[in-house]
Design an enzyme around this catalytic site. Structure first.
Site, PDB file in Angstrom:
ATOM      1  CE  LYS A  37      -4.100   1.701  -0.160  1.00 40.81           C
ATOM      2  NZ  LYS A  37      -4.972   1.440  -1.309  1.00 40.81           N
TER       3      LYS A  37
ATOM      4  N   GLY B 169      -9.495   1.696  -8.257  1.00 40.26           N
ATOM      5  CA  GLY B 169      -8.728   1.003  -7.247  1.00 40.26           C
ATOM      6  C   GLY B 169      -8.909   1.600  -5.875  1.00 40.26           C
ATOM      7  CB  SER B 170      -7.667   2.297  -3.107  1.00 42.05           C
ATOM      8  OG  SER B 170      -7.429   2.293  -1.699  1.00 42.05           O
ATOM      9  N   GLY B 171     -10.358   2.902  -2.814  1.00 46.80           N
ATOM     10  CA  GLY B 171     -11.741   3.340  -2.611  1.00 46.80           C
ATOM     11  C   GLY B 171     -12.577   3.202  -3.859  1.00 46.80           C
TER      12      GLY B 171
ATOM     13  CE1 TYR C 290     -10.432   1.361   3.559  1.00 48.71           C
ATOM     14  CE2 TYR C 290     -12.572   2.057   2.715  1.00 48.71           C
ATOM     15  CZ  TYR C 290     -11.819   1.387   3.657  1.00 48.71           C
ATOM     16  OH  TYR C 290     -12.443   0.738   4.694  1.00 48.71           O
TER      17      TYR C 290
END
Length: 793
Positions: A399, A591-593, A782
């Site tokens: 991350k 991606g992420s959030g 995120y």
């Protein structure tokens, strides 16, 4: 339906203004050409009336001093009638769609000579629910006891698989005046031969019959209507904005469309509110506009190909793939694609190679085919020099969104992740070139390693292009290659409508989620505010006319809280009496959030090179204690509560405070994992294996169960139609729906500082600072590695 019934009750008692030129042989249910201005103003809204017209009255012996001039725009009409030189009648009319499909309303205002204040109003209606049925009504003085009216019905009784349906029309009109209905006027209209219309009518009240004939040549129409009983008639000419079926059939020349596709390709053009104004940036193209244009070109029988001239575009690799797929579909009809470049970049060449039948290059041009790279700036040493300490809380080593602030260089975990990701993008790029140019993959990789090609002849010798020419030689070259075609800049042929009704379509919602995710209100095309987005999803969910939702995501994430609020609204779409299917269409990045808000959808689609995954959490804290010392700033503090000043920039965090934040990050990560597991029907451990902050291409994500299918917006709509059992065409309704306001379109954005001219690494830092304003108050994020897709070049 109640609104329609109410309007019918109002408009049925209607009649024509007392005209000295007799238009009674023209039905109010069928007359939608230039004569609609005088016959039924509502029919102007149907779209056929635009153009110029001239009408002349005549008797058996001579032309009479009665004539009319018509000037019609798309929705407005004007008629000037001259009677016996001394009387001039002016009519201004308007027709428009009422907001209900296949229903039109209209009005006109008529006055004599210069006495415009003494004119009279008429109101009218046209309803065409099916191609075989039309109803028209026109009336005057509808609120007084002097009501006059005319209503008309038209039927097309014959249909052989839609090849004969518009050739025969039967009409019946009736007039009402002075509390009396007159006997009907029945008519027949035919066009058994293209461009020759023959018809007639019989008035049962005065027992007169009229014969009509007109001949059409493309945009020109000549016609006459003659009543033998009255020994007079009228003739007219019409230059129409739309083209008719022509009596003289001419073979159209085959055409290649000059598609000037350049600049930025967006999902949604940014909209910024400024008081009552909505500022829309017109610069660039949206992907939906491009897909629509390519589909129209595919369906246009006269277009035999597309020419792209110097068509370098700037967008994510996934959008290149979405455009490529649309162009490959275009070519299934046997149509051709030609590219001409002065210079051509990396991915622009890959797309051109994948679909182009011919690629030509300017003699002094070059091809920047050299492979892909990812460049990331790291500024920890700069921040250390300034006295700024960055504490990078992250759920896992993969991350890496905060690494540019907290690290001196790319970490081994980050490098490992990016290499695997870049392998996927590179293989897709190589495959595009290999399939399109008919070269094996190993040879393509060798050609990439030998690039870039700064000399045009080197590109030709390598088989990357098909010729070296100047732009002025292009049209002759295309004529030689493709049988004497012509390059045109317009492709839409404005054809006169012979059908009466628009098909009833099922409505689906298109909800765009573009930009960073944050709390509060968002800016369409720029940022995703949880309040704005949740409201849009709820509105689409509760709208009974909406049969399903396409959730189009182009986001690298942002606030964990805001992402969860949006994800909850998607979950609610599966519940209650208005439950709806949701299909996610991932754009350049989700991606992420951006993945979090997608995970509860019924289906998730991505392009092979979409950047997705990054299931992980970060939190960033700053300690500016040393900076304050350097600039001689002293911070005073009083507090009640052990952790009242947690997160203060004036001191270093205690180990206890760091543990508190680490626990929050860990808890947030497992919430993320559990939501993905529930939405994707995976186990917690299965999600954790593909999580830990790692990014994936769309293709890699599909192999790991995070994506259902590969494809773009068009395929997402097809899947939604299947899920929702929709067996007809769909009407896409964009959410959030804009409230009525003044709209200003600008050919540039209003984002302030321009960074395009800066070196890439410096530009990335500047944009990080700019975009951080979206979630400056958020504690847990995120968030993907910053602006990741734009770093692949």
């Amino acid at each position: 339906m109640k609104r329609i019934i109410a309007l019918l009750l109002i408009l049925i008692p209607l009649n024509l203004f007392a005209n000295n030129i007799d238009y009674s042989s023209f039905s109010v249910a069928t007359t939608d050409d230039f004569l609609a201005t005088k016959v039924n103003p509502a029919a102007i809204g149907f779209g056929n009336a635009g153009g110029l017209g001239y009408l002349q009255y005549f008797s058996e012996e001579k032309f009479l001093k009665k004539h009319a001039l018509f000037i019609n725009l798309d929705k407005l009409g004007y008629c000037f009638e001259n009677l016996q030189d001394t009387v001039n009648i002016h009519t201004l009319s308007n027709g428009f769609n009422y907001g209900i499909k296949n229903m039109y309303l209209g009005w006109d205002y008529t006055w004599k000579n210069s006495k415009w204040q003494d004119g009279k109003w008429r109101f009218s209606m046209l309803i065409r629910p099916w191609d075989f049925f039309s109803f028209g009504a026109v009336g005057q003085d509808i609120t007084s006891n002097k009501i006059s009216a005319r209503i008309g019905l038209a039927l097309r009784p014959i249909s052989f698989k839609n090849i004969f349906w518009d050739r025969l029309t039967l009409t019946c009109d009736m007039e009402y005046e002075k509390d009396k209905w007159f006997k009907p006027i029945v008519g027949i209209e035919t066009e058994f031969v293209d461009g020759i219309q023959v018809g007639g009518s019989f008035n049962f009240d005065n027992e007169t019959y009229t014969a009509d004939i007109s001949i059409n040549f493309s945009h020109f129409k000549f016609g006459t209507s003659y009543s033998e009983n009255k020994n007079h008639g009228l003739c007219y000419v019409n230059i129409s904005k739309r083209s008719f079926k022509s009596f003289l059939e001419t073979k159209e020349e085959d055409k290649f469309y000059d598609y000037r596709l350049q600049g930025h390709i967006l999902d949604q053009k940014p909209i910024q509110k400024l008081g009552p104004f909505r500022i829309i940036t017109t610069k660039g193209h949206t992907i939906s506009e491009i897909l629509k244009t390519i589909k129209e070109l595919k369906e246009d029988a006269e277009i035999k190909g597309i020419v792209f001239k110097s068509g370098n575009i700037a967008t994510s690799i996934a959008k290149y793939e979405e455009i490529r797929d649309a162009l490959l579909d275009f070519k299934t009809t046997g149509k051709k694609i030609v590219y001409y470049f002065e210079n051509i970049g990396n991915m622009n060449y890959a797309m051109a190679a994948s679909v182009g039948d011919k690629i030509y290059l300017n003699p002094s041009g070059w091809i920047g085919l050299s492979g892909l790279s990812i460049s990331m700036p790291y500024i920890k040493e700069l921040l250390d020099t300034l006295g700024i300490q960055v504490i990078n809380f992250r759920s896992h080593d993969y991350k890496t969104a905060g690494n540019i602030l907290s690290e001196n260089e790319m970490t081994e975990s980050e490098k490992k992740m990016l290499i695997f990701f870049l392998d996927g993008i590179y293989e897709e790029m190589v495959s595009m070139i290999a399939r399109g140019r008919g070269i094996n993959k190993e040879r393509v990789k060798g050609l990439i390693d030998e690039g870039p090609y700064f000399i045009a002849k080197d590109a030709l010798n390598a088989g990357l292009i098909d010729g070296i020419i100047y732009e002025d030689e292009l049209e002759d070259k295309i004529k030689d290659e493709f049988d004497n075609v012509r390059i045109v800049k317009k492709y839409k042929k404005n054809i006169f409508r012979y059908d009466w009704s628009d098909d009833y379509k099922a409505k689906i919602a298109m909800i765009y989620a573009t930009g960073f995710i944050h709390s509060g209100k968002g800016q369409p095309g720029k940022s995703i505010g949880s309040e704005t987005m949740a409201k849009a999803i709820k509105s689409a969910r509760e709208n009974k006319s909406i049969k399903g939702i396409i959730f189009r995501i182009d986001s690298g994430g942002g606030s964990a809280l805001a992402s969860d609020i949006i994800c909850r609204e998607i979950s609610l779409c599966k519940e209650g009496k208005n439950a709806k299917h949701v299909v996610v269409s991932m754009s350049g990045v989700a991606g992420s959030g951006g993945y979090y808000i997608a995970c509860k959808a019924d289906k998730i689609l991505a392009e092979p090179s979409t950047v997705t995954g990054s299931i992980g959490v970060i939190g960033i804290a700053f300690n500016l204690e040393k900076l304050y010392e350097k600039i001689h700033v002293n911070i005073g503090l009083v507090k009640k509560g052990k952790h009242a000043d947690i997160g203060s920039t004036s001191r270093e965090m205690t180990e206890e405070e760091k543990e508190m934040i680490k626990n929050a990050i860990n808890n947030c990560y497992w919430d993320f994992v559990d939501n993905v597991a529930e939405g994707r029907r995976m186990t917690r451990e299965e999600v954790n294996v593909v999580g830990k902050g790692r990014i994936w291409t769309g293709k890699q994500a599909k192999e790991r169960g995070l994506v259902d299918e590969l494809g773009g917006m068009n395929k997402a709509i097809d899947i939604l139609k299947n899920l929702a059992n929709i067996d007809k065409d769909v009407e896409v309704v964009v959410y959030p729906q804009a409230k009525p306001s003044f709209t200003i379109s600008l050919d540039s954005d209003m984002s302030g500082m321009k960074t395009d001219a800066l070196p890439e690494e410096i530009r990335n830092i500047v944009e990080i600072i700019k975009d951080a304003n979206f979630y400056i108050d958020e504690k847990i994020l995120y968030l993907m590695p910053y602006k990741f897709p734009e770093k692949v070049k």
